[in-house]
Design a protein around this motif. Structure first.
Motif, PDB file in Angstrom:
ATOM      1  N   VAL A   1       0.818  -1.091   0.075  1.00  0.00           N
ATOM      2  CA  VAL A   1       0.059  -0.055  -0.049  1.00  0.00           C
ATOM      3  C   VAL A   1       0.995   1.257   0.063  1.00  0.00           C
ATOM      4  N   PHE A   2       1.851   1.344   0.939  1.00  0.00           N
ATOM      5  CA  PHE A   2       2.701   2.428   0.899  1.00  0.00           C
ATOM      6  C   PHE A   2       3.527   2.608  -0.389  1.00  0.00           C
ATOM      7  N   ALA A   3       3.994   1.491  -0.961  1.00  0.00           N
ATOM      8  CA  ALA A   3       5.059   1.745  -2.066  1.00  0.00           C
ATOM      9  C   ALA A   3       4.452   1.732  -3.554  1.00  0.00           C
ATOM     10  N   VAL A   4       3.113   1.319  -3.658  1.00  0.00           N
ATOM     11  CA  VAL A   4       2.377   1.421  -4.986  1.00  0.00           C
ATOM     12  C   VAL A   4       2.432   2.715  -5.787  1.00  0.00           C
TER      13      VAL A   4
ATOM     14  N   MET B   1      -6.309   1.211  -6.075  1.00  0.00           N
ATOM     15  CA  MET B   1      -5.715  -0.117  -6.392  1.00  0.00           C
ATOM     16  C   MET B   1      -5.922  -0.938  -5.275  1.00  0.00           C
ATOM     17  N   MET B   2      -5.565  -0.332  -4.132  1.00  0.00           N
ATOM     18  CA  MET B   2      -5.136  -1.091  -2.912  1.00  0.00           C
ATOM     19  C   MET B   2      -6.168  -0.964  -1.874  1.00  0.00           C
ATOM     20  N   ALA B   3      -7.008   0.058  -1.907  1.00  0.00           N
ATOM     21  CA  ALA B   3      -7.913   0.098  -0.438  1.00  0.00           C
ATOM     22  C   ALA B   3      -9.046  -0.992  -0.546  1.00  0.00           C
ATOM     23  N   GLY B   4      -9.773  -1.192  -1.510  1.00  0.00           N
ATOM     24  CA  GLY B   4     -10.698  -2.211  -1.642  1.00  0.00           C
ATOM     25  C   GLY B   4     -10.105  -3.528  -1.368  1.00  0.00           C
ATOM     26  N   LEU B   5      -9.258  -3.919  -1.713  1.00  0.00           N
ATOM     27  CA  LEU B   5      -8.459  -5.099  -1.694  1.00  0.00           C
ATOM     28  C   LEU B   5      -7.929  -5.483  -0.163  1.00  0.00           C
ATOM     29  N   THR B   6      -7.281  -4.327   0.466  1.00  0.00           N
ATOM     30  CA  THR B   6      -7.054  -4.326   1.946  1.00  0.00           C
ATOM     31  C   THR B   6      -8.019  -4.885   2.726  1.00  0.00           C
TER      32      THR B   6
ATOM     33  N   ALA C   1     -14.391   4.989  -1.369  1.00  0.00           N
ATOM     34  CA  ALA C   1     -14.805   4.117  -2.333  1.00  0.00           C
ATOM     35  C   ALA C   1     -14.206   2.813  -2.230  1.00  0.00           C
ATOM     36  N   GLY C   2     -12.994   2.587  -1.916  1.00  0.00           N
ATOM     37  CA  GLY C   2     -12.421   1.413  -1.564  1.00  0.00           C
ATOM     38  C   GLY C   2     -12.833   0.565  -0.506  1.00  0.00           C
ATOM     39  N   MET C   3     -13.132   1.284   0.713  1.00  0.00           N
ATOM     40  CA  MET C   3     -13.827   0.653   1.845  1.00  0.00           C
ATOM     41  C   MET C   3     -15.174   0.129   1.534  1.00  0.00           C
TER      42      MET C   3
ATOM     43  N   VAL D   1     -11.790  -7.511  -8.982  1.00  0.00           N
ATOM     44  CA  VAL D   1     -12.986  -6.873  -8.829  1.00  0.00           C
ATOM     45  C   VAL D   1     -12.998  -5.618  -7.834  1.00  0.00           C
ATOM     46  N   CYS D   2     -12.270  -5.704  -6.870  1.00  0.00           N
ATOM     47  CA  CYS D   2     -11.787  -4.556  -6.048  1.00  0.00           C
ATOM     48  C   CYS D   2     -11.240  -3.580  -6.637  1.00  0.00           C
ATOM     49  N   MET D   3     -10.255  -3.702  -7.759  1.00  0.00           N
ATOM     50  CA  MET D   3      -9.535  -2.695  -8.392  1.00  0.00           C
ATOM     51  C   MET D   3     -10.699  -2.188  -9.266  1.00  0.00           C
ATOM     52  N   VAL D   4     -11.146  -2.816 -10.313  1.00  0.00           N
ATOM     53  CA  VAL D   4     -12.000  -2.285 -11.282  1.00  0.00           C
ATOM     54  C   VAL D   4     -13.275  -1.601 -10.497  1.00  0.00           C
ATOM     55  N   GLY D   5     -13.994  -2.068  -9.463  1.00  0.00           N
ATOM     56  CA  GLY D   5     -15.004  -1.623  -8.904  1.00  0.00           C
ATOM     57  C   GLY D   5     -14.805  -0.449  -8.330  1.00  0.00           C
ATOM     58  N   THR D   6     -13.523  -0.188  -7.656  1.00  0.00           N
ATOM     59  CA  THR D   6     -13.228   0.978  -7.219  1.00  0.00           C
ATOM     60  C   THR D   6     -13.035   2.113  -8.108  1.00  0.00           C
TER      61      THR D   6
END
Length: 532
Positions: A314-317, A349-354, A425-427, A465-470
């Protein structure tokens, strides 16, 4: 034994697919992507048959060396090693490692990765079918190189899994693997830059690197046809001997690790910690079911090495996304306004997946939520609160860092507002997706790189799903944000839209995700419980 293990793997895999529609959908989508990739790659390898020997040798040597590296990388960092036939399950049977290994190797070979590698290796046979000598060595490369890929992944997974059994090594190993994965991403971008700079003399530019790589274990087998095409038969034969010896060494190391797994199936007994009646963490959250879930989830972020790998990513992306700006001066450098968009892209990219994987990492401990009658909405709010305690500071730091790096502080309201919208949105997407799709992940102390049958594909599908949906639901503020790059008057409009939509998306995801969990708690518990 080989036939028995193959039949057992196929039956267990089919049972898992038949009981879970999510796995079936994930396999179908993943299979279509894999088929498209394989067809394109094999077509390219076929076209290489009519190209100069130097170009064919460079492409096949570098390409298949990358495939060899990809096997352990994908196994360790993305999909995981299939633990449907976990060696520990055979501990009570009178079998030894050398009896199981041919069957386990064949099981890996009939998986998605094995079939893709086999198809690509068949493509390089077509590439070198221009003459009898290279053709013979390309077939030998297929017979030696493909099993080497599987053995390398199996051996490294066993080695790192054994290291992860000791608590003091878990955090360090997770951090090293995460940084190594990010380093590979940077290396790929540097390679792309080199190719673009020297695309007109690609073969001559990359030939020294391919020649050196051909004398490493990663490409001993795959560079044999290239040497044969140049008439260097003794070099090709020497590389054949070296590649076979490397495969034998991997086989012996894997056999030793497998013997240990058969006599010590219980990898760890866990770590003891002093139980305190209260802590500052408990006082951080409200005295409610959601607060209790949040406190427990936040503790797992410190104790579970899998969360540490997510934290590093998350920090490096955002910085990894901005890396092309540093190596491509023609893109305008880091002082452009567009540089401020990278932290928002990283959160998309990362919030929803997390947040979606939080329930997966609980494993069988989820029984506490099921038996206590916890509402699904409370579970979702607790996960969101815990993740926000991690992502909130990271989002603030990364946004501020990129604003400082670019010097475009006039766009600060849009950047911070867009960041609120992206995180919200990711949440929301992660809360809903995590309630719908789950898979079983090995608990801490077990094989950190294991997965159940179909679990790797479900995990990849959940990521998509998480990346595209967000991204889709973020368009209402990302669109004006892009327009504001040329029209600064829209900066405050973007800030307002992002700050309003983010919390709304989170609330909707929590509500609907909670409704899904209320209806499917028993099924969710069954899916996330690791059966290893």
């Amino acid at each position: 034994m080989v036939g028995t293990l193959l039949r057992l793997q196929l039956k267990l895999s089919w049972r898992a697919v038949r009981r879970n529609v999510g796995i079936l959908i994930a396999l179908a989508i993943g299979g279509l992507y894999a088929l498209g990739f394989v067809l394109a790659a094999v077509a390219g390898l076929t076209l290489l048959r009519g190209q100069p020997v130097s170009l064919a040798g460079v492409v096949t040597t570098l390409g298949f060396a990358l495939v060899t590296v990809a096997w352990p990388m994908v196994t360790l960092l993305v999909a995981g090693m299939d633990q449907t036939l976990d060696p520990g399950r055979f501990a009570l049977f009178p079998v030894r490692a050398r009896q199981l290994m041919p069957g386990l190797l064949a099981v890996s070979q009939i998986g998605v990765g094995g079939l893709i590698t086999l198809a690509l290796a068949a493509g390089q046979v077509v590439t070198w079918s221009r003459a009898p000598g290279p053709l013979v060595f390309s077939v030998l490369a297929l017979l030696v190189g493909v099993p080497t890929c599987v053995l390398l992944a199996r051996t490294l997974a066993s080695f790192f899994s054994a290291a992860f059994n000791r608590r003091r090594w878990r955090d360090v190993a997770a951090l090293i693997l995460g940084l190594f994965g990010l380093g590979v991403g940077v290396a790929i971008q540097l390679l792309q830059r080199t190719i673009m700079d020297h695309r007109h003399e690609l073969a001559s530019t990359l030939q020294p690197a391919a020649t050196v790589l051909g004398w490493t274990p990663l490409a001993w087998a795959w560079s044999m046809p290239w040497e044969a095409a140049h008439g260097l038969w003794w070099v090709a034969a020497l590389k054949l001997v070296l590649s076979v010896a490397f495969a034998v060494v991997l086989w012996k190391v894997w056999e030793r690790q497998l013997d240990l797994a058969l006599v010590s199936p219980l990898l760890t007994g866990g770590d003891g910690t002093k139980v305190r009646p209260d802590s500052r963490l408990d006082r951080l959250f409200p005295d409610s079911p959601a607060g209790a879930v949040a406190a427990r989830s936040l503790r797992y972020w410190r104790r579970d090495p899998r969360h540490l790998m997510v934290l590093v990513s998350v920090f490096a992306v955002p910085f990894l996304m901005a890396f092309p700006m540093l190596i491509n001066p023609e893109l305008g450098g880091v002082h452009r306004v567009s540089t401020t968009l990278y932290p928002i892209g990283g959160m998309v990219m990362m919030a929803g997946l997390t947040v979606s994987t939080e329930i997966v990492y609980d494993g069988s401990a989820l029984w506490m939520h099921v038996t206590s009658g916890l509402r699904g909405m409370d579970d979702r709010w607790g996960r969101v609160l815990a993740v926000l305690c991690i992502l909130g500071p990271i989002a603030l730091v990364s946004a501020t860092a990129f604003l400082t790096l670019s010097g475009q502080w006039a766009w600060a309201p849009a950047v911070y507002g867009g960041m609120i919208g992206a995180v919200g949105a990711g949440m929301g997407v992660g809360s809903l997706a995590g309630a719908v799709w789950q898979y079983a992940a090995p608990p801490p102390g077990q094989n950190a790189f294991g997965r159940t049958s179909g679990g790797g594909m479900v995990g990849l599908f959940l990521t998509l799903v998480c990346m595209v949906g967000t991204l889709i639901i973020s368009l209402p503020f990302i669109g004006p944000l892009l327009v504001s790059l040329d029209r600064p008057s829209l900066v405050w409009l973007v800030a307002v839209i992002g700050a309003l939509l983010g919390p709304v998306y989170t609330w909707l995801g929590v509500v609907f995700g909670g409704m899904v969990l209320d209806r499917t708690w028993p099924e969710v518990l069954k899916r996330v419980t690791y059966q290893g």
